[in-house]
Design a protein around this motif. Structure first.
Motif, PDB file in Angstrom:
ATOM      1  N   ARG A  13       8.975  13.497 -13.456  1.00  0.00           N
ATOM      2  CA  ARG A  13       9.024  14.942 -13.163  1.00  0.00           C
ATOM      3  C   ARG A  13       7.697  15.414 -12.549  1.00  0.00           C
ATOM      4  NH1 ARG A  13      11.729  17.924 -11.673  1.00  0.00           N
ATOM      5  NH2 ARG A  13      11.333  19.767 -12.932  1.00  0.00           N
ATOM      6  N   ARG A  14       6.587  14.894 -13.023  1.00  0.00           N
ATOM      7  CA  ARG A  14       5.285  15.254 -12.435  1.00  0.00           C
ATOM      8  C   ARG A  14       5.248  14.837 -10.968  1.00  0.00           C
ATOM      9  NH1 ARG A  14       1.290  12.233 -15.360  1.00  0.00           N
ATOM     10  NH2 ARG A  14       2.585  13.063 -16.969  1.00  0.00           N
ATOM     11  N   ALA A  15       5.720  13.625 -10.682  1.00  0.00           N
ATOM     12  CA  ALA A  15       5.747  13.150  -9.294  1.00  0.00           C
ATOM     13  C   ALA A  15       6.739  13.964  -8.472  1.00  0.00           C
ATOM     14  CB  ALA A  15       6.113  11.665  -9.261  1.00  0.00           C
ATOM     15  N   TRP A  16       7.857  14.333  -9.051  1.00  0.00           N
ATOM     16  CA  TRP A  16       8.877  15.133  -8.368  1.00  0.00           C
ATOM     17  C   TRP A  16       8.278  16.464  -7.940  1.00  0.00           C
ATOM     18  CZ3 TRP A  16      14.291  15.598 -11.138  1.00  0.00           C
ATOM     19  CH2 TRP A  16      15.254  16.071 -10.245  1.00  0.00           C
ATOM     20  N   GLU A  17       7.425  17.038  -8.792  1.00  0.00           N
ATOM     21  CA  GLU A  17       6.799  18.326  -8.487  1.00  0.00           C
ATOM     22  C   GLU A  17       5.609  18.191  -7.544  1.00  0.00           C
ATOM     23  OE1 GLU A  17       7.630  21.557  -9.288  1.00  0.00           O
ATOM     24  OE2 GLU A  17       9.506  20.660  -9.961  1.00  0.00           O
ATOM     25  N   SER A  18       4.869  17.101  -7.645  1.00  0.00           N
ATOM     26  CA  SER A  18       3.644  16.982  -6.850  1.00  0.00           C
ATOM     27  C   SER A  18       3.883  16.335  -5.486  1.00  0.00           C
ATOM     28  CB  SER A  18       2.603  16.157  -7.610  1.00  0.00           C
ATOM     29  OG  SER A  18       2.945  14.780  -7.626  1.00  0.00           O
ATOM     30  N   ASN A  19       4.865  15.419  -5.417  1.00  0.00           N
ATOM     31  CA  ASN A  19       5.077  14.593  -4.217  1.00  0.00           C
ATOM     32  C   ASN A  19       3.793  13.869  -3.813  1.00  0.00           C
ATOM     33  OD1 ASN A  19       7.902  15.172  -3.732  1.00  0.00           O
ATOM     34  ND2 ASN A  19       7.217  17.238  -3.233  1.00  0.00           N
ATOM     35  N   ASP A  20       2.950  13.598  -4.782  1.00  0.00           N
ATOM     36  CA  ASP A  20       1.693  12.890  -4.538  1.00  0.00           C
ATOM     37  C   ASP A  20       1.970  11.386  -4.536  1.00  0.00           C
ATOM     38  OD1 ASP A  20      -0.738  11.341  -5.435  1.00  0.00           O
ATOM     39  OD2 ASP A  20      -1.640  13.334  -5.234  1.00  0.00           O
ATOM     40  N   PRO A  21       1.612  10.683  -3.464  1.00  0.00           N
ATOM     41  CA  PRO A  21       1.877   9.241  -3.406  1.00  0.00           C
ATOM     42  C   PRO A  21       1.329   8.464  -4.605  1.00  0.00           C
ATOM     43  CG  PRO A  21       1.282  10.023  -1.238  1.00  0.00           C
ATOM     44  CD  PRO A  21       1.052  11.175  -2.191  1.00  0.00           C
ATOM     45  N   ASP A  22       0.180   8.869  -5.147  1.00  0.00           N
ATOM     46  CA  ASP A  22      -0.368   8.178  -6.317  1.00  0.00           C
ATOM     47  C   ASP A  22       0.521   8.375  -7.545  1.00  0.00           C
ATOM     48  OD1 ASP A  22      -2.543   7.153  -4.915  1.00  0.00           O
ATOM     49  OD2 ASP A  22      -3.849   8.826  -5.460  1.00  0.00           O
ATOM     50  N   ASP A  23       1.055   9.587  -7.717  1.00  0.00           N
ATOM     51  CA  ASP A  23       1.975   9.847  -8.833  1.00  0.00           C
ATOM     52  C   ASP A  23       3.254   9.024  -8.680  1.00  0.00           C
ATOM     53  OD1 ASP A  23       0.198  11.697  -9.927  1.00  0.00           O
ATOM     54  OD2 ASP A  23       1.311  13.457  -9.193  1.00  0.00           O
ATOM     55  N   ILE A  24       3.750   8.905  -7.454  1.00  0.00           N
ATOM     56  CA  ILE A  24       4.971   8.146  -7.191  1.00  0.00           C
ATOM     57  C   ILE A  24       4.725   6.660  -7.459  1.00  0.00           C
ATOM     58  CG2 ILE A  24       6.685   7.503  -5.453  1.00  0.00           C
ATOM     59  CD1 ILE A  24       5.884  10.254  -4.051  1.00  0.00           C
ATOM     60  N   ARG A  25       3.657   6.119  -6.890  1.00  0.00           N
ATOM     61  CA  ARG A  25       3.325   4.692  -7.091  1.00  0.00           C
ATOM     62  C   ARG A  25       3.151   4.360  -8.565  1.00  0.00           C
ATOM     63  NH1 ARG A  25       0.698   5.199  -2.114  1.00  0.00           N
ATOM     64  NH2 ARG A  25      -1.125   6.117  -3.095  1.00  0.00           N
ATOM     65  N   ALA A  26       2.569   5.278  -9.337  1.00  0.00           N
ATOM     66  CA  ALA A  26       2.294   5.028 -10.749  1.00  0.00           C
ATOM     67  C   ALA A  26       3.571   4.831 -11.570  1.00  0.00           C
ATOM     68  CB  ALA A  26       1.475   6.175 -11.330  1.00  0.00           C
ATOM     69  N   LEU A  27       4.702   5.256 -11.039  1.00  0.00           N
ATOM     70  CA  LEU A  27       5.975   5.126 -11.747  1.00  0.00           C
ATOM     71  C   LEU A  27       6.575   3.724 -11.658  1.00  0.00           C
ATOM     72  CD1 LEU A  27       7.703   8.385 -10.507  1.00  0.00           C
ATOM     73  CD2 LEU A  27       7.022   7.889 -12.868  1.00  0.00           C
ATOM     74  N   PHE A  28       6.188   2.962 -10.651  1.00  0.00           N
ATOM     75  CA  PHE A  28       6.910   1.737 -10.304  1.00  0.00           C
ATOM     76  C   PHE A  28       5.984   0.530 -10.220  1.00  0.00           C
ATOM     77  CE2 PHE A  28       9.123   5.351  -8.446  1.00  0.00           C
ATOM     78  CZ  PHE A  28      10.403   5.163  -8.953  1.00  0.00           C
ATOM     79  N   THR A  29       6.526  -0.637 -10.602  1.00  0.00           N
ATOM     80  CA  THR A  29       5.795  -1.880 -10.384  1.00  0.00           C
ATOM     81  C   THR A  29       5.690  -2.104  -8.877  1.00  0.00           C
ATOM     82  OG1 THR A  29       7.820  -3.215 -10.475  1.00  0.00           O
ATOM     83  CG2 THR A  29       6.599  -2.901 -12.561  1.00  0.00           C
ATOM     84  N   GLU A  30       4.758  -2.950  -8.472  1.00  0.00           N
ATOM     85  CA  GLU A  30       4.518  -3.191  -7.049  1.00  0.00           C
ATOM     86  C   GLU A  30       5.758  -3.721  -6.328  1.00  0.00           C
ATOM     87  OE1 GLU A  30       2.530  -4.037  -9.517  1.00  0.00           O
ATOM     88  OE2 GLU A  30       0.622  -3.050  -9.072  1.00  0.00           O
ATOM     89  N   ASP A  31       6.604  -4.463  -7.038  1.00  0.00           N
ATOM     90  CA  ASP A  31       7.796  -5.058  -6.423  1.00  0.00           C
ATOM     91  C   ASP A  31       9.091  -4.391  -6.891  1.00  0.00           C
ATOM     92  OD1 ASP A  31       7.661  -5.945  -9.020  1.00  0.00           O
ATOM     93  OD2 ASP A  31       8.180  -8.024  -8.552  1.00  0.00           O
ATOM     94  N   ALA A  32       8.995  -3.148  -7.358  1.00  0.00           N
ATOM     95  CA  ALA A  32      10.171  -2.435  -7.874  1.00  0.00           C
ATOM     96  C   ALA A  32      11.208  -2.197  -6.794  1.00  0.00           C
ATOM     97  CB  ALA A  32       9.731  -1.090  -8.469  1.00  0.00           C
ATOM     98  N   SER A  33      12.453  -1.981  -7.250  1.00  0.00           N
ATOM     99  CA  SER A  33      13.513  -1.565  -6.333  1.00  0.00           C
ATOM    100  C   SER A  33      14.060  -0.221  -6.814  1.00  0.00           C
ATOM    101  CB  SER A  33      14.608  -2.622  -6.235  1.00  0.00           C
ATOM    102  OG  SER A  33      15.556  -2.488  -7.233  1.00  0.00           O
ATOM    103  N   TYR A  34      14.301   0.675  -5.839  1.00  0.00           N
ATOM    104  CA  TYR A  34      14.762   2.044  -6.101  1.00  0.00           C
ATOM    105  C   TYR A  34      16.005   2.261  -5.261  1.00  0.00           C
ATOM    106  CZ  TYR A  34      14.217   7.182  -6.558  1.00  0.00           C
ATOM    107  OH  TYR A  34      14.393   8.524  -6.822  1.00  0.00           O
TER     108      TYR A  34
END
Length: 117
Positions: A13-34
């Protein structure tokens, strides 16, 4: 362990509100699939996930989101949500999230459908 998904969704939700690439990256492993839909080609890894997210981003403060945990199987979580856009439709959501031991998502798949009326 259910606390892990609560923490992850709070960060989502924080990343959803900020759209900050660092917040988005922090949610996922380097090799994650979305996957934005169950049968869609996934966004793979940080670069594709951040690009896909930002291409489809919502304006900060434009949406309310409520959720509840439906179940858990090991590191896989099943989440039911409702996404209510202030100036648009409301969606029912189902998320399947596989968390790595460090609390980041290895896999994320969402189903969504617009609610009637």
């Amino acid at each position: 362990m259910a606390d892990a998904i609560t923490t992850w969704i709070d960060r989502y939700r924080r990343a959803w509100e900020s759209n900050d690439p660092d917040d988005i990256r922090a949610l996922f492993t380097e090799d994650a699939s979305y996957r934005t839909e169950p049968f869609a080609e996934p966004w793979e890894g940080h670069l594709e996930i951040v690009e896909g997210w930002l291409d489809a981003q919502d304006d900060p403060g434009s949406v309310d989101f409520e959720w509840r945990l439906l179940g858990q199987d090991g590191s896989q979580y099943f989440v039911e949500g409702v996404t209510d856009y202030h100036d648009g439709p409301t969606y029912s959501n189902l998320w399947v999230v596989v968390l790595a031991p460090d609390g980041r998502a290895e896999e994320f798949t969402e189903w969504w459908m617009e609610q009637e009326g």
